[in-house]
Design an enzyme around this catalytic site. Structure first.
Site, short mmCIF file in Angstrom:
data_model
loop_
_atom_site.label_atom_id
_atom_site.label_comp_id
_atom_site.label_asym_id
_atom_site.label_seq_id
_atom_site.Cartn_x
_atom_site.Cartn_y
_atom_site.Cartn_z
N HIS A 47 1.31 -1.37 -0.06
CA HIS A 47 0.05 -0.49 0.35
C HIS A 47 1.28 1.60 0.02
O HIS A 47 0.56 2.60 -0.70
CB HIS A 47 -0.61 -0.38 1.53
CG HIS A 47 -1.83 1.76 1.62
ND1 HIS A 47 -1.13 2.18 2.42
CD2 HIS A 47 -2.72 1.58 0.54
CE1 HIS A 47 -2.20 2.73 2.27
NE2 HIS A 47 -3.40 3.04 1.38
N GLU A 50 2.65 1.68 -3.52
CA GLU A 50 1.15 2.40 -4.11
C GLU A 50 1.02 3.93 -4.37
O GLU A 50 1.13 4.20 -5.59
CB GLU A 50 -0.59 2.09 -3.95
CG GLU A 50 -1.16 2.17 -4.43
CD GLU A 50 -2.82 2.62 -3.42
OE1 GLU A 50 -3.19 3.92 -3.68
OE2 GLU A 50 -2.60 1.55 -2.50
N HIS A 51 1.55 4.67 -2.77
CA HIS A 51 1.58 5.61 -3.17
C HIS A 51 2.30 6.13 -3.27
O HIS A 51 2.49 7.48 -4.27
CB HIS A 51 1.75 5.81 -1.39
CG HIS A 51 -0.10 6.56 -0.52
ND1 HIS A 51 -0.30 7.50 -0.08
CD2 HIS A 51 -1.35 5.41 -0.56
CE1 HIS A 51 -2.13 6.87 0.80
NE2 HIS A 51 -2.42 5.96 0.07
N GLU A 120 4.81 11.15 2.20
CA GLU A 120 3.81 10.15 2.81
C GLU A 120 3.39 9.03 3.62
O GLU A 120 2.61 8.70 4.27
CB GLU A 120 4.09 9.20 1.18
CG GLU A 120 2.70 8.45 0.41
CD GLU A 120 2.07 10.13 -0.05
OE1 GLU A 120 0.61 9.76 -0.44
OE2 GLU A 120 2.81 10.80 -0.24
N GLU A 127 -4.02 7.62 7.73
CA GLU A 127 -4.86 7.06 7.13
C GLU A 127 -5.10 6.14 7.62
O GLU A 127 -6.22 5.91 8.21
CB GLU A 127 -3.92 6.40 5.88
CG GLU A 127 -5.72 6.07 4.89
CD GLU A 127 -4.57 5.53 4.02
OE1 GLU A 127 -5.88 4.34 2.90
OE2 GLU A 127 -3.72 5.20 3.42
#
Length: 419
Positions: A47, A50-51, A120, A127
């Site tokens: 994940h 992906e960022h 990030e 998140e």
């Protein structure tokens, strides 16, 4: 509408589906690298990666990545699942090859600059915090963890804070080197697309890459269990699951019909009995999810601390009753809901592209939609009743969150189902 397939010598797969009359298209890369491909030390890296893809490449800044797509009115995004990571865009037909170039660039050439990693990292930690503040979101992560304990398949996709806080450029490069080979990728496009033009562009961009070999994953084992989290919330959030069939098993269609009849809409048993007749909750539903080698039947509800006991008992009663008196009319209605949902969803090029990539990954081909419709229509009442009966003696998992003192335990639920 039919699919066109092509595989490059290095194993890179291409599937396109032209949808006549559309002036737009969806195109993306589906990489067979998700949460279940991570080691314990890597949990959350798929994940995070992906960022990082959107933070800049040797050819494009992060701003330029967004501008090139949005300058032509398009949309670009990505997601990570337990089995795949997808990078995709929706653009007009004339911009498909350009969009592919942008997607390929962010997947193949990310810079992994230290400053971008730190930025990030902070975003992802936010998140994770947001998920913890969203009870009807985080409860499904917990449910998955207790369904598949101590396994890659059961770990959260976001990863724990301590892992996310430690990833470095070397970690990202190692994961990419192991999992992002051309033989682990599928290029899928649907809508107003030209198969030959996409294949030509793919050969130019991906043809020189060296394959990395198929990844091995630990088979999923549904074990079941319980997780209780106490928090001062207005409601108790209740999620219960049983193992279901995977995509490779035709019984997946029976599971979907069963879940739809039990809690797939306003006419479903759980909605009618628990919300409409008794008013014990605002939201209650059941769903069947499927993966390559396993699946889940999940029931979710949110209710008050005082009413969680009644809701649980009624849920158990309805699950047991379905094995004896699920009606032909209920099964026919559930089949119609599934059939319509499938066909309506596939009117979107994005849904078509995603479906084609997923099925190509599982089967090595893309079965016609008519095959799925026929298998839905073949599910009869006897099969649904048998599936319901099987669940009353199956392993179960429970996640419960909020003021849980009066909430059930997993052993109570198991006894109620088997008694």
């Amino acid at each position: 509408m039919t699919q066109s397939l092509h595989t490059l010598p290095n194993g890179f797969r291409i599937v396109t589906e032209a949808m006549p009359g559309l002036q737009s298209a969806s195109i993306g890369l589906w990489v067979e690298a998700g949460g279940r491909h991570e080691t314990p030390a890597q949990n959350g890296i798929a994940h995070f990666l992906e960022h990082m893809a959107f933070k800049g490449t040797r050819r494009r800044s992060a701003l330029r990545i967004a501008e090139e797509i949005e300058d032509v009115g398009g949309y670009i995004n990505a997601y990570t699942s337990r089995e795949m990571t997808a990078y995709y865009a929706r653009v007009l037909s004339s911009d498909v090859v350009m969009a592919l170039d942008v997607i390929a660039d962010i997947v193949l050439n990310p810079l992994f600059r230290k400053a971008d990693i730190e930025t990030e990292r902070h975003v992802i930690l936010q998140e994770i915090g947001q998920a913890l503040d969203t009870p009807d979101d985080i409860i499904f992560d917990w449910l998955h963890e207790v369904s598949y304990p101590d396994q890659p398949f059961g770990r959260t996709i976001l990863g724990p804070e301590e892992r996310v806080s430690s990833f470095t450029k070397k970690d990202f490069e190692g994961f990419v080197g192991h999992h992002y080979g051309p033989d682990q990728m599928i290029l899928s496009a649907a809508g107003g697309v030209d198969h030959a033009a996409i294949v030509e562009a793919a050969e130019r961009i991906f043809g020189g890459l060296k394959p990395v070999g198929a990844s091995t994953v630990q088979p999923a084992r549904f074990e079941g269990g319980e997780r209780r989290e106490v928090k001062d919330l207005e409601q108790v959030h209740f999620a219960l699951s049983f193992e279901g069939p995977g995509y490779r098993d035709d019984a997946v269609y029976t599971a979907q019909v069963y879940a739809t009849a039990m809690g797939g809409g306003m006419s479903s048993r759980l909605f009618q009995k628990i919300r409409e007749d008794r008013g014990l909750c605002y939201s209650i539903y059941a769903q069947a999810s499927a993966y390559e080698d396993t699946g889940q039947i999940t029931i979710y509800a949110g209710t008050s601390e005082e009413e969680i006991g009644d809701l649980t008992q009624l849920t158990i009663a309805e699950l047991k009753r379905a094995a004896d008196d699920m009606t032909e009319a209920e099964v026919a209605r559930a089949r119609a809901q599934l059939r319509a949902g499938l066909l309506m969803g596939l009117e979107s090029p994005s849904s078509r592209a995603e479906r084609n990539a997923r099925l190509l990954s599982i089967w090595g081909r893309v079965p016609a939609v008519s095959e799925a419709v026929a298998k839905i229509d073949a599910v009869d009442t006897a099969a649904v009743r048998a599936h319901a009966a099987g669940l009353t003696h199956a392993k179960a998992a429970l996640a419960i969150y909020g003021p849980v003192a009066k909430g059930p335990g997993i052993e109570e639920i198991r006894r109620g189902l088997s008694g």
